[in-house]
Write a protein that holds these residues in place. Structure first.
Motif, mmCIF file in Angstrom:
data_model
loop_
_atom_site.group_PDB
_atom_site.id
_atom_site.type_symbol
_atom_site.label_atom_id
_atom_site.label_comp_id
_atom_site.label_asym_id
_atom_site.label_seq_id
_atom_site.Cartn_x
_atom_site.Cartn_y
_atom_site.Cartn_z
ATOM 1 N N UNK A 82 -69.575 1.593 -19.226
ATOM 2 C CA UNK A 82 -69.792 2.811 -20.002
ATOM 3 C C UNK A 82 -69.998 2.517 -21.478
ATOM 4 N N UNK A 83 -69.186 1.609 -22.031
ATOM 5 C CA UNK A 83 -69.203 1.361 -23.477
ATOM 6 C C UNK A 83 -68.962 -0.119 -23.736
ATOM 7 N N UNK A 84 -69.208 -0.519 -24.970
ATOM 8 C CA UNK A 84 -68.849 -1.875 -25.402
ATOM 9 C C UNK A 84 -67.382 -1.891 -25.815
ATOM 10 N N UNK A 85 -66.737 -3.017 -25.588
ATOM 11 C CA UNK A 85 -65.311 -3.142 -25.919
ATOM 12 C C UNK A 85 -65.178 -3.392 -27.418
ATOM 13 N N UNK A 130 -54.911 8.838 -19.878
ATOM 14 C CA UNK A 130 -56.253 8.494 -20.322
ATOM 15 C C UNK A 130 -57.194 8.205 -19.158
ATOM 16 N N UNK A 131 -56.665 7.984 -17.971
ATOM 17 C CA UNK A 131 -57.516 7.658 -16.824
ATOM 18 C C UNK A 131 -58.585 8.721 -16.589
ATOM 19 N N UNK A 132 -58.210 9.978 -16.714
ATOM 20 C CA UNK A 132 -59.171 11.043 -16.486
ATOM 21 C C UNK A 132 -60.306 11.031 -17.494
ATOM 22 N N UNK A 133 -59.970 10.859 -18.774
ATOM 23 C CA UNK A 133 -60.994 10.818 -19.816
ATOM 24 C C UNK A 133 -61.915 9.626 -19.635
ATOM 25 N N UNK A 134 -61.340 8.465 -19.340
ATOM 26 C CA UNK A 134 -62.163 7.267 -19.156
ATOM 27 C C UNK A 134 -63.046 7.392 -17.916
ATOM 28 N N UNK A 135 -62.510 7.971 -16.857
ATOM 29 C CA UNK A 135 -63.305 8.132 -15.639
ATOM 30 C C UNK A 135 -64.503 9.035 -15.885
ATOM 31 N N UNK A 136 -64.350 10.028 -16.750
ATOM 32 C CA UNK A 136 -65.500 10.876 -17.090
ATOM 33 C C UNK A 136 -66.599 10.058 -17.760
ATOM 34 N N UNK A 137 -66.202 9.138 -18.646
ATOM 35 C CA UNK A 137 -67.192 8.277 -19.293
ATOM 36 C C UNK A 137 -67.892 7.386 -18.265
ATOM 37 N N UNK A 138 -67.120 6.852 -17.318
ATOM 38 C CA UNK A 138 -67.680 5.967 -16.305
ATOM 39 C C UNK A 138 -68.622 6.721 -15.374
ATOM 40 N N UNK A 139 -68.230 7.923 -14.984
ATOM 41 C CA UNK A 139 -69.061 8.706 -14.066
ATOM 42 C C UNK A 139 -70.393 9.089 -14.697
#
Length: 233
Positions: free
Chosen positions: A73-76, A95-104
């Motif tokens: 999704x993004x650069x580290x 934070x899992x939910x927010x990060x999963x939205x970025x991944x999806x």
């Protein structure tokens, strides 16, 4: 979108943007998400940034990895490195939910999720799991698709220690034989399309080692999706 189960189990972080402090906002406000979360064109096999029009990097052409596709999704980098640290080391699994939205939202992720028979989170060593209290990759996988997430099929067979100071060759050697499958369930992988899930990909040594173990068990296709990708080859 994250599963309803995850939303019930873990509250979202406070309604103030963790980057700019805007309130009220999502944990990452729309402005910061747009500023820091723009999609980069990446190698389809290892997720390293590439110039537009180039689909596969030279390293993956010379030595194809054991992943048909790898999405990030993004650069580290800022602010993601700090947000991932909150997630993993500061007891903030919400934070899992927010990060999963970025991944999806990664281009191609919807298709990978649709094609996958199962999602396999990268497993943690027992000592690290006990210290942290949760496996961040498992939370991300469940947020992406809980029904198809298999929590204990892919196993970490031994502790590998930190890979930070190791070069690429040493990292590959360090994770050799570190992953395996539950012997009572390994047959479930025969002919299956598998999507590996993790939070951060560095050299890819761990993901590749896990992919090889899954392939040896008979998986027909193995891809991976991560939140963040470092700039290391």
């Amino acid at each position: 979108m994250p599963s309803a189960w995850l939303q019930r189990w873990m509250p979202e972080p406070p309604a103030r943007c963790a980057v700019c402090g805007a309130w009220p906002a999502r944990p990452l406000c729309e402005g910061c998400a747009a500023r820091f979360g723009q999609a980069a064109h990446r190698c389809r096999r290892c997720a390293l940034p590439l110039p537009a029009g180039v689909e596969t990097c030279g390293a993956c052409l010379r030595e194809p990895p054991p992943l048909e596709a790898c999405l990030a999704a993004v650069s580290y980098a800022y602010p993601w490195s700090g947000l991932v640290a909150r997630f993993k080391f500061s007891g903030q699994p919400g934070w899992a939910g927010e990060f999963a939205r970025r991944m999806a939202a990664i281009p191609g992720c919807t298709e990978e999720l649709a094609h996958a028979d199962m999602l396999l989170p990268m497993p943690l060593a027992p000592r690290r799991l006990a210290q942290r209290g949760f496996n961040q990759a498992l939370l991300l996988a469940r947020a992406l698709d809980r029904p198809r997430t298999q929590a204990r099929l892919l196993l970490r067979l031994r502790e590998t220690g930190s890979q930070t100071a190791l070069d690429r060759q040493a990292r590959q050697a360090n994770v050799g034989g570190a992953f395996g499958l539950d012997p009572l369930r390994a047959r479930e992988l025969r002919g299956a399309a598998v999507l590996l899930v993790d939070d951060v990909m560095t050299s890819g040594a761990s993901l590749h080692a896990a992919a090889r173990a899954v392939r040896e068990a008979g998986a027909s296709r193995v891809a991976a999706v991560v939140l963040a990708r470092t700039g290391e080859a």
